[in-house]
Design an enzyme around this catalytic site. Structure first.
Site, PDB file in Angstrom:
ATOM      1  N   SER A 186      13.996  -5.143  -5.069  1.00 53.86           N
ATOM      2  CA  SER A 186      13.901  -4.522  -6.144  1.00 53.86           C
ATOM      3  C   SER A 186      14.832  -4.593  -7.276  1.00 53.86           C
ATOM      4  O   SER A 186      14.691  -4.212  -8.414  1.00 53.86           O
ATOM      5  CB  SER A 186      14.050  -3.031  -5.530  1.00 53.86           C
ATOM      6  OG  SER A 186      15.159  -2.806  -4.809  1.00 53.86           O
ATOM      7  N   HIS A 214       7.492  -3.329  -4.003  1.00 53.36           N
ATOM      8  CA  HIS A 214       7.223  -3.910  -5.645  1.00 53.36           C
ATOM      9  C   HIS A 214       6.420  -4.912  -5.739  1.00 53.36           C
ATOM     10  O   HIS A 214       6.011  -5.349  -6.916  1.00 53.36           O
ATOM     11  CB  HIS A 214       8.503  -4.374  -6.212  1.00 53.36           C
ATOM     12  CG  HIS A 214       9.472  -3.582  -6.309  1.00 53.36           C
ATOM     13  ND1 HIS A 214       9.582  -2.378  -7.718  1.00 53.36           N
ATOM     14  CD2 HIS A 214      10.609  -2.882  -5.611  1.00 53.36           C
ATOM     15  CE1 HIS A 214      10.560  -1.724  -7.557  1.00 53.36           C
ATOM     16  NE2 HIS A 214      11.137  -2.011  -6.233  1.00 53.36           N
ATOM     17  N   LYS A 245       4.822   2.360  -7.033  1.00 56.37           N
ATOM     18  CA  LYS A 245       5.161   1.268  -7.969  1.00 56.37           C
ATOM     19  C   LYS A 245       3.984   0.892  -8.762  1.00 56.37           C
ATOM     20  O   LYS A 245       3.495   1.522  -9.635  1.00 56.37           O
ATOM     21  CB  LYS A 245       6.043   0.228  -7.315  1.00 56.37           C
ATOM     22  CG  LYS A 245       7.080   0.863  -6.440  1.00 56.37           C
ATOM     23  CD  LYS A 245       8.686   0.601  -6.984  1.00 56.37           C
ATOM     24  CE  LYS A 245       9.652   1.764  -6.332  1.00 56.37           C
ATOM     25  NZ  LYS A 245      10.003   1.135  -5.289  1.00 56.37           N
TER      26      LYS A 245
HETATM   27  C1  LIG Z   1      11.134   2.029  -4.297  1.00 52.17           C
HETATM   28  C2  LIG Z   1      11.123   1.148  -2.911  1.00 52.17           C
HETATM   29  C3  LIG Z   1      10.926   2.111  -1.790  1.00 52.17           C
HETATM   30  C4  LIG Z   1      10.759   3.654  -1.818  1.00 52.17           C
HETATM   31  O1  LIG Z   1       9.472   3.837  -2.074  1.00 52.17           O
HETATM   32  P1  LIG Z   1       9.124   5.180  -2.805  1.00 52.17           P
HETATM   33  O2  LIG Z   1       7.741   5.354  -2.462  1.00 52.17           O
HETATM   34  O3  LIG Z   1       9.575   5.318  -4.212  1.00 52.17           O
HETATM   35  O4  LIG Z   1       9.776   6.161  -2.003  1.00 52.17           O
HETATM   36  C5  LIG Z   1      10.936   1.567  -0.724  1.00 52.17           C
HETATM   37  N1  LIG Z   1      11.571   0.053  -0.449  1.00 52.17           N
HETATM   38  C6  LIG Z   1      11.608  -0.527  -1.892  1.00 52.17           C
HETATM   39  C7  LIG Z   1      11.967  -2.099  -1.728  1.00 52.17           C
HETATM   40  C8  LIG Z   1      11.495   0.070  -2.957  1.00 52.17           C
HETATM   41  O5  LIG Z   1      11.884  -0.638  -4.008  1.00 52.17           O
END
Ligand SMILES: *Cc1c(COP(=O)(O)O)cnc(C)c1O
Length: 394
Positions: A186, A214, A245
């Site tokens: 991320s 992502h 995302k």
């Molecule tokens: C953003 C993210 C999450 C968390 O997801 P949310 O739905 O925002 O809680 C989990 N893993 C990764 C790699 C992320 O970038």
């Protein structure tokens, strides 16, 4: 003595915040004054070109709202209970079915967030007497799941499958082994060596869990993520994703075999001790899955745009690490310099978040550029030019 002068057991917080300030590590909450839009943002009454949104495909405002509104009007808002009691309704079940079909797995399970999906899944798969192998740059929600599980945690250097292979060779005495990784990291925008990881998992009878947060909607011909892109989907038994995302909504999910999903719905505490999302959220998820399938051109375009910006930044002498995606880090190092560059860019009309510890390791602060389908090539070029000006004046 005024109340504010009385000593309080919370006085230490003031000192800690002061320390964060001194180290350029304090976060200041902002208010986004404009509607969510991956290309533009208004902050403090100024309109900026936005490079800080994960709504990579521009779905949040295009296509999901109507579906959500319709279901909200028919079905109300709050779901009223945990999914195991009465919270899981027709729309949730329909989305789980469509998700399993889309992901080509037997079953799917919705969680309130991706964070909850990671924590709930890891703690359901391993416990005391087990061992987890975790990439050093895994997302915080994976790290927290590992810690909470009670299993031994063995962190391996970022992307280093050779090192993982050695470490796992020495772990045969543990009851269960779990390898866990982001597919698309991320902050660095680089990809896990999944072709190696599936082999290592198979050689050592380890479970493999991959978080596509992502990558869902962006990578792979059908938009299922990096596992699809690298042709290893059928060899990754536990796949996590999120609607928050590229899918432009919210809500985490796990896809895999029927027994896996049954087990998680019986064991994952973040699943059954948390209220199910409103059905309208599930409706938005269903609309997002349709868009991913109907508009493959968006992800192709997005990755092409990102590639050209990355090339330009490299030509200009910036370090972008091993980014191979729509997430492009500009590696700076020190948090104070990173903040100064972010401020300079803001003066020039661009919002690019400066990422500092604890989101990245100490000494690895960076500017995180999120490229979106909604950015024009003029916007990307203008950003590169602004960065170049920052360098010559900074
Ligand atoms: C953003 C993210 C999450 C968390 O997801 P949310 O739905 O925002 O809680 C989990 N893993 C990764 C790699 C992320 O970038």
């Amino acid at each position: 003595m005024s109340p504010s002068q009385e000593p309080s057991a919370l006085d230490w917080i003031h000192d800690e915040l002061q320390t964060l300030d001194d180290l350029s590590l304090r976060r200041r909450l902002m208010i986004r004054e404009s509607a969510q839009d991956p290309a533009h943002i208004q902050l403090a009454e100024r309109r900026l070109v936005n490079f800080g949104s994960n709504d990579y495909l521009g779905f949040a405002r295009q296509g999901l709202v109507e579906s959500a509104m319709q279901v909200a009007q028919q079905r109300g808002w709050g779901s009223g209970a945990s999914p195991l009691v009465t919270g899981r309704a027709t729309e949730h079940a329909a989305l789980e079915g469509e998700l399993a079909t889309f992901e080509q797995t037997e079953a799917a399970l919705l969680f309130p967030t991706g964070y909850a999906a990671n924590v709930g899944t890891i703690t359901s798969l391993v416990g005391r007497g087990d061992i987890i192998f975790s990439d050093a740059k895994n997302h915080a929600s994976i790290v927290d799941g590992c810690r909470l599980s009670g299993a031994r945690i063995q962190t391996y250097p970022h992307l280093d499958s050779d090192c993982l292979s050695k470490l796992i060779g020495q772990a045969s005495e543990f009851r269960r082994r779990l390898i866990v990784t982001d597919s698309l990291f991320s902050m660095d925008g680089d990809l896990a060596p999944l072709d190696h990881l599936v082999q290592i998992a198979e050689d050592h009878q380890a479970m493999l869990m991959v978080d596509e947060a992502h990558a869902t909607g962006v990578f792979g011909e059908a938009g299922r993520g990096v596992c699809e892109h690298l042709g290893v989907e059928s060899r990754v038994p536990v796949r996590v994703g999120t609607f928050s995302k590229a899918l432009g909504s919210m809500g985490g999910f796990v896809v895999g075999s029927r027994p896996l999903i049954e087990w998680l719905s019986n064991r994952a505490r973040t699943y059954f001790f948390s209220t199910a999302a409103p059905e309208a959220i599930a409706a938005a998820g269903r609309a997002a899955l349709r868009l991913v399938q109907d508009e493959p051109g968006r992800r192709v375009n997005l990755l092409r745009q990102a590639e050209s910006l990355r090339q330009r930044l490299q030509d200009d002498g910036w370090q972008v690490g091993r980014s191979a995606s729509q997430i492009i880090p500009v590696l700076i190092g020190q948090p104070d310099l990173t903040l100064r560059l972010a401020d300079q860019l803001r003066e020039e009309g661009f919002f690019v978040p400066g990422i500092r510890p604890p989101s990245v390791p100490a000494g690895e602060s960076l500017l995180r550029i999120s490229v979106s389908f909604a950015h024009t090539s003029d916007m990307l070029q203008a950003l590169a030019e602004a960065l170049a000006r920052c360098r010559s004046t900074g």
